[in-house]
Every structure is written in structure tokens, then in C-alpha cells.
Motif scaffolding. Structure first.
Motif, PDB file in Angstrom:
ATOM      1  N   PHE B 108      14.153-102.023  25.039  1.00 49.66           N
ATOM      2  CA  PHE B 108      12.912-101.774  24.081  1.00 49.66           C
ATOM      3  C   PHE B 108      12.005-102.782  24.730  1.00 49.66           C
ATOM      4  O   PHE B 108      12.309-103.847  25.158  1.00 49.66           O
ATOM      5  CB  PHE B 108      13.138-102.329  22.496  1.00 49.66           C
ATOM      6  N   TYR B 109      10.628-102.196  24.476  1.00 46.44           N
ATOM      7  CA  TYR B 109       9.469-103.414  25.041  1.00 46.44           C
ATOM      8  C   TYR B 109       9.281-104.381  23.930  1.00 46.44           C
ATOM      9  O   TYR B 109       8.911-105.334  24.073  1.00 46.44           O
ATOM     10  CB  TYR B 109       8.384-102.523  25.583  1.00 46.44           C
ATOM     11  N   SER B 110       9.048-103.548  22.831  1.00 41.84           N
ATOM     12  CA  SER B 110       9.015-104.306  21.422  1.00 41.84           C
ATOM     13  C   SER B 110       9.989-103.564  20.482  1.00 41.84           C
ATOM     14  O   SER B 110      10.129-102.538  20.339  1.00 41.84           O
ATOM     15  CB  SER B 110       7.688-104.491  21.024  1.00 41.84           C
ATOM     16  N   ILE B 111      10.379-104.552  19.412  1.00 41.44           N
ATOM     17  CA  ILE B 111      11.084-103.903  18.252  1.00 41.44           C
ATOM     18  C   ILE B 111      11.309-105.094  17.228  1.00 41.44           C
ATOM     19  O   ILE B 111      11.456-106.219  17.892  1.00 41.44           O
ATOM     20  CB  ILE B 111      12.414-103.107  18.398  1.00 41.44           C
ATOM     21  N   ARG B 112      11.003-104.813  15.884  1.00 41.13           N
ATOM     22  CA  ARG B 112      10.840-105.769  14.936  1.00 41.13           C
ATOM     23  C   ARG B 112      11.860-105.437  13.820  1.00 41.13           C
ATOM     24  O   ARG B 112      11.989-104.091  13.460  1.00 41.13           O
ATOM     25  CB  ARG B 112       9.382-106.118  14.421  1.00 41.13           C
ATOM     26  N   LEU B 113      12.506-106.511  13.311  1.00 36.69           N
ATOM     27  CA  LEU B 113      13.478-106.236  12.090  1.00 36.69           C
ATOM     28  C   LEU B 113      12.911-107.368  10.880  1.00 36.69           C
ATOM     29  O   LEU B 113      12.556-108.274  11.092  1.00 36.69           O
ATOM     30  CB  LEU B 113      14.792-106.723  12.427  1.00 36.69           C
ATOM     31  N   THR B 114      12.930-106.473   9.833  1.00 38.13           N
ATOM     32  CA  THR B 114      12.327-107.297   8.563  1.00 38.13           C
ATOM     33  C   THR B 114      13.633-107.146   7.520  1.00 38.13           C
ATOM     34  O   THR B 114      13.984-105.966   7.273  1.00 38.13           O
ATOM     35  CB  THR B 114      11.091-106.549   7.878  1.00 38.13           C
ATOM     36  N   VAL B 115      13.617-108.307   6.844  1.00 35.26           N
ATOM     37  CA  VAL B 115      14.918-108.242   5.950  1.00 35.26           C
ATOM     38  C   VAL B 115      14.378-108.633   4.511  1.00 35.26           C
ATOM     39  O   VAL B 115      13.659-109.516   4.504  1.00 35.26           O
ATOM     40  CB  VAL B 115      16.164-109.183   6.202  1.00 35.26           C
ATOM     41  N   VAL B 181      13.048-101.449  10.195  1.00 37.10           N
ATOM     42  CA  VAL B 181      12.808-101.812  11.704  1.00 37.10           C
ATOM     43  C   VAL B 181      11.475-101.057  12.001  1.00 37.10           C
ATOM     44  O   VAL B 181      11.167 -99.852  11.745  1.00 37.10           O
ATOM     45  CB  VAL B 181      13.978-100.929  12.439  1.00 37.10           C
ATOM     46  N   ASP B 182      10.511-101.765  12.659  1.00 36.75           N
ATOM     47  CA  ASP B 182       9.219-101.182  13.060  1.00 36.75           C
ATOM     48  C   ASP B 182       8.693-101.717  14.415  1.00 36.75           C
ATOM     49  O   ASP B 182       9.665-102.729  14.937  1.00 36.75           O
ATOM     50  CB  ASP B 182       8.091-101.287  11.912  1.00 36.75           C
ATOM     51  N   GLY B 183       7.406-101.476  14.533  1.00 36.87           N
ATOM     52  CA  GLY B 183       6.978-102.054  15.894  1.00 36.87           C
ATOM     53  C   GLY B 183       7.511-101.636  17.079  1.00 36.87           C
ATOM     54  O   GLY B 183       7.680-102.535  18.385  1.00 36.87           O
ATOM     55  N   ILE B 184       8.064-100.294  17.278  1.00 36.66           N
ATOM     56  CA  ILE B 184       8.988 -99.899  18.347  1.00 36.66           C
ATOM     57  C   ILE B 184       8.136 -99.568  19.416  1.00 36.66           C
ATOM     58  O   ILE B 184       7.075 -98.822  19.239  1.00 36.66           O
ATOM     59  CB  ILE B 184       9.923 -98.813  17.867  1.00 36.66           C
ATOM     60  N   TRP B 185       8.302-100.035  20.540  1.00 43.41           N
ATOM     61  CA  TRP B 185       7.774 -99.517  21.850  1.00 43.41           C
ATOM     62  C   TRP B 185       9.167 -99.631  22.774  1.00 43.41           C
ATOM     63  O   TRP B 185       9.571-100.660  23.135  1.00 43.41           O
ATOM     64  CB  TRP B 185       6.507-100.308  22.512  1.00 43.41           C
ATOM     65  N   THR B 186       9.262 -98.193  23.059  1.00 37.22           N
ATOM     66  CA  THR B 186      10.698 -98.182  23.618  1.00 37.22           C
ATOM     67  C   THR B 186      10.330 -98.652  25.475  1.00 37.22           C
ATOM     68  O   THR B 186       9.172 -98.617  25.964  1.00 37.22           O
ATOM     69  CB  THR B 186      11.293 -96.778  23.906  1.00 37.22           C
TER      70      THR B 186
END
Lengths: 192, 207
Positions: B108-115, B181-186
Motif C-alpha cells: 500500500f501507498y496509503s491505508i488508514r485504520l479507525t477503531v 479501513v479507508d484512505g486506501i491507495w494501493t
């Protein structure tokens, strides 16, 4: 099997064999170190698959050009484009244009996207203004041809450089923001 | 001249191994026969969570920005229920182990996790959340857990999301957890990753 005959009686010799002892000690130590890592927590899981956007990139030898002349280069099936989602916008951007402007009076890099034998879209990239274009594609595998039309500047000495096209995609929305991308490159030299 | 032969029983009794086995047997037998006091240690372990949360991001092209937000549960349908025993104060930890982060950086170039978390009796919208970029602009994000206890031997380089203290002073309490899970840039991968996954570990430490 770990027993040595000594007269009539047999006695275990497992730990008298140094190799077996070493194995036993190693096994115990590994077990001790691994156990804290595997115990004591619950695990949630996130699954994913990522497939390369471009595949089967055809290798290209350096292009020889002559100063002050017009020419063209046609690279058929330069690479395959793998689109996994309907409505994916695939972007193509001509990079390092500052250097290209010094070497070319005119340079057009045409991206021709084929679905089978049918050309779906043609995207001409040219500097200084039309360096970035996109195609909205449906889920499919495409072939891409690259056609380069150029007019080299009247240079008095040899120069060399690289034409670079950045390729990336955005699902569902439009965004020219450049993050990570694939590079399709071709090297060139211009002779006086 | 041959040494004199001992009787059969004398030879057996002289063996050290036999003496050890004999003493051990006597001790065991003796403990059954003797009087003793018995203390007992009672305990009860309640599962912190019984939910196994699995979220599928699906298949994506490399070097692709993905605007979709992937949900592991929601406020009205939480993915996990955490049980806090009566009279306990717990710090809940959710984190990604270091080895998984290395793989994420390659994919991934970017990936975000929110709990997200809330008490089961809280009203709609009364929740807390914490976000962390697991990978941002191609670089994974290390945070050492605070405190670094609870998992001996895992090492300091872990990416941790530390939830605030959750306490249950009166009786047992139930808390709801879910995540996004958001902000995904593979990443611009050169070969397919194939179906793969990363874990989110969950554990608690009593305060």
C-alpha cells in the motif's frame, strides 16, 4: 533407536548423543520463545488482493533521433492494462517535461487503449499543457500501444534523455493528485 | 578368577536408578496417606471478546486510489463485544504487529485504520474513535505501545492504537467495538499479492 546394547541390559542413550541433546534443547528454547507471541491476544483480520495495474511491459531499446528532424516511433502492445473495477479512471501523465522542452520542438505521446482489436480510446499527451489525461474504463484487460511523434530541436551536440509516462488509477472519482504510479519509459539520444 | 555373584535381588537394589524410582514412589504414596490442609485458588476467566471480525477489502489494481470506506461492523451493528468484569479497569489495546506492517508497506501507498468503541448503554452517536495511518505516502507508521506490556517478547517496534481506559466499577459491563479501513491507495506492485491479509490484535491489561 537410542538404546545401546551393553551385555544383557539396555539403557537409554538419547541424551548421551550430543546431536540429539542439542536438538532437544533447541526445540525447548524455540517453544519457550514462540509461546508468548502466539498466546494472549484476540485477532481480527483484514483481507485484500492487489494486482499490478500494468503487466507484460515490452522492453524497448533506446531510440536514435536526429536533430532538427521529424520522426515517429510506434510501440505495439507496449503493455497490458488490468482494470478490476467498472468505472475506474486510469491516468497517464508525461513526466519530466522541463527536460523534454529543451530537446524537442514538439513531442506527442499517444496512448491507444485496445479492447481486443477495437481501439477504445486514444489519449495524446503533449507539453506544455496536455501532459495528463485519463480514460474511464470498465472491468477488463486491455492492450496499450504507444505512438511517439516528435520534432527534435536543432541541437549542436549529442544529448540523451528519457520519455517517462506515469500511470495510475482512481476508482469511481476523478483526481489528478499524483501519489504512487507505474513508469513506462523509453530512452532516446539525439545526434546533431 | 571370577568375582563372586550376588543374589538377584542384591544386584537390583544396588542400581541407583532403582533407588530413585523407589524414593519417588514412596513420596507419592506417603502424601496420600498423610494428613494435610488444602488451600484452593479460585479463578474465573471471561472471554474479552467472542467475535472474530473479518473484513474483506476485495481485489484492487496497483497504484490505484480507492475512495471506498470498508466497514468492520457499525455503531448499530458492532463487530465485536468486549466484556469488562465487575470492579475491573482495563486498558484495551488494538495494534498491528511489526511484521504485518512491513508487508503493508510493500502493498500500500496509503491505508488508514479507525477503531470505534462505545458502552452498550450509551446513546446513538455517543462513541469514541481513534484513527491511525498504517502506511502514509509509502512509509509505514510505527508507534510503540504505551505501556509495552501484555505481550512479552513481541518487541518494541509495533504499531499500536491505544484506546482509553475502560472501567467497570459497579458490575460487569459490555462495550461495543467496530472499525473502518479507508484512505486506501494501493502500491505499484510488480506481482500480484494474491489473497492475503493483515491482523489486528486485541488484548487488554488490567490497571
Amino acid at each position: 533407536m537410542g538404546l545401546r546394547r551393553r551385555g544383557v541390559a539396555c539403557e537409554p542413550t538419547f541424551f548421551k548423543d550430543s546431536r540429539k541433546s542439542l536438538f532437544a534443547i533447541t526445540f525447548l528454547l524455540v517453544s519457550l520463545f514462540l509461546s508468548p507471541q502466539t498466546a494472549g491476544n484476540y485477532t481480527w483480520q483484514v483481507n485484500y488482493t492487489i494486482v499490478p495495474l500494468i503487466q507484460n511491459v515490452k522492453p524497448i531499446s533506446s531510440i536514435n533521433m536526429h536533430a532538427g528532424r521529424h520522426g515517429w516511433v510506434n510501440v505495439t502492445e507496449a503493455y497490458k492494462l488490468i482494470v478490476l473495477k467498472n468505472g475506474t479512471n486510469v491516468y497517464f501523465k508525461l513526466m519530466d517535461t522541463d527536460t523534454l522542452i529543451q530537446h524537442f520542438t514538439s513531442l506527442v505521446v499517444q496512448i491507444v487503449i485496445y479492447d481486443g482489436l477495437k481501439a477504445v480510446v486514444t489519449l495524446p499527451l503533449r507539453f506544455p499543457e496536455e501532459t495528463c489525461k485519463y480514460a474511464n474504463l470498465t472491468k477488463d484487460n486491455y492492450n496499450v500501444d504507444v505512438r511517439i511523434n516528435y520534432v527534435a530541436k536543432s541541437l549542436t551536440e549529442h544529448v540523451s534523455g528519457t520519455i517517462t509516462v506515469a500511470i495510475w488509477a482512481v476508482e469511481q472519482t476523478l483526481s489528478e493528485e499524483v501519489g504512487t504510479y507505474y513508469k513506462w519509459t523509453v530512452n532516446y539520444t539525439i545526434s546533431p | 578368577m571370577k568375582p563372586p555373584k550376588f543374589p538377584f535381588f542384591s544386584r537390583i537394589f544396588l542400581k541407583p536408578a532403582f533407588i530413585v524410582v523407589l524414593m519417588f514412589t514412596l513420596i507419592i504414596l506417603g502424601s496420600y496417606a498423610a494428613q494435610y490442609y488444602a488451600w484452593s485458588v479460585g479463578y474465573q476467566i471471561t472471554p474479552l471478546t467472542t467475535s472474530v471480525v473479518v473484513v474483506d477489502l476485495g481485489a484492487h489494481s496497483g497504484a490505484t486510489s480507492v475512495p471506498t470506506v470498508y466497514h468492520g461492523g457499525s455503531e448499530t451493528n458492532p463487530a465485536a463485544t468486549l466484556s469488562i468484569p465487575s470492579g475491573k479497569t482495563l486498558n484495551i489495546y488494538t495494534f498491528i504487529p511489526h511484521s504485518a506492517l512491513d508487508a503493508l508497506e510493500n502493498h500500500f501507498y496509503s491505508i488508514r485504520l479507525t477503531v470505534y468503541w462505545k458502552k452498550s448503554t450509551a446513546g446513538l452517536g455517543e462513541y469514541n474513535s481513534k484513527s491511525i495511518w498504517l502506511v502514509y505516502n509509502g512509509v509505514h507508521h510505527y508507534v510503540s505501545p504505551e505501556p509495552n506490556i501484555g505481550l512479552d517478547g513481541v518487541g518494541p517496534n509495533m504499531n499500536a492504537i491505544v484506546s482509553p481506559t475502560i472501567s467497570s466499577a459497579v458490575g460487569p459491563e459490555t462495550w461495543y467495538f467496530w472499525f473502518e479501513v479507508d484512505g486506501i491507495w494501493t502500491g505499484a506492485v510488480q506481482t500480484s499479492t494474491g489473497p492475503t491479509s493483515f491482523p489486528i490484535w486485541v488484548y487488554a491489561v488490567e490497571v
